[in-house]
Write an enzyme that holds these catalytic residues in place. Sequence first.
Site, short mmCIF file in Angstrom:
data_model
loop_
_atom_site.label_atom_id
_atom_site.label_comp_id
_atom_site.label_asym_id
_atom_site.label_seq_id
_atom_site.Cartn_x
_atom_site.Cartn_y
_atom_site.Cartn_z
N SER A 196 -9.38 -2.11 1.46
CA SER A 196 -7.99 -2.31 1.86
C SER A 196 -7.27 -1.00 2.13
O SER A 196 -6.42 -0.92 3.02
CB SER A 196 -7.25 -3.11 0.78
OG SER A 196 -7.83 -4.38 0.61
N HIS A 242 -3.05 0.20 -1.21
CA HIS A 242 -2.56 -0.14 0.13
C HIS A 242 -1.56 0.91 0.61
O HIS A 242 -1.63 1.37 1.76
CB HIS A 242 -1.89 -1.52 0.12
CG HIS A 242 -2.82 -2.63 -0.20
ND1 HIS A 242 -2.41 -3.95 -0.23
CD2 HIS A 242 -4.15 -2.66 -0.48
CE1 HIS A 242 -3.44 -4.73 -0.51
NE2 HIS A 242 -4.50 -3.96 -0.68
#
Length: 297
Positions: A196, A242
């Site tokens: 991610s 993230h």
Amino acid sequence: MTEQPPPPPAPGAPDAAAPPVCPRHPDRVSYVRCQRCGRPACPECQRPAAVGVQCVDCVREAARSAPRVTTSMGGRVRQGRPVVTWTLIGVCVASFLLQLATAGAWTEQWAFSAAIGAVEPWRFLTTAFLHATNITHILFNMWALWVTGQFLEPVLGRARFLALCGLSAVGGSVGYLLLAGTPADAGWYQGVVGASGMVFGLFGAMVPVLRRLGANAAQVIGLIAVNAVIGFVLPGIAWQAHLGGLVVGFVLGWGFARAPRERQRLVGWALPLAVAVLLVGLAVGRYAATGWLTTVA
């Protein structure tokens, strides 16, 4: 009048009556000649040309002397599939299968946590090639990697794209390290896995690249916003990774997109190097500030 016989050929001179042979494969007779140099070329050494064929040596020489064609971002124009994107997807899939086959041993060997990153720093990167055993995790990340990769890799070039992916992955781990608390918190010892951080880095890079190309980046910004909200709402998602990947990707994408034409090659290696040094500095500084370097020494 008496005719004199022709003199015998000099030692080592080619026999005019002998059939032509390929210079690279003297045991092969070939009556097909290269349209560029005129030498015989066997089927293995023939390359189709606009008119007739050329030998492999002339094709290689032409490729070396041809001008280097680049994109507006300075990446080298190549034909074919996005090799780096496919390779990264293949590594992630192979790693996922090893995770399943080893009942978690492969995951424990390469996953990242703030606690173990100080003694095994390669985990800052290797954790990006691991995923939760929930199939939706890897499916979404591989889909996002494919969608962004097939656009960014041809535009940026393989080297810049690979640097973007690798540094975004490391940036995700550094982001988690900076925001996961201290050694007194449980998050410090919690393992995190997933591509991610890399994917969010690609999302972040797409925004300045699209704007540089004059395209609309609204859809990408909306996708980033939706996934950012999901990261805060759903449990078990490392939103810190993230955020770290997103910031690194945006910085690299902005630098690649805004570099002047005459300095694109310089920026192409200097900017990733500077970002790498900064990430290392942030990680070392964080460990030093928490006293963790003394603990694990």
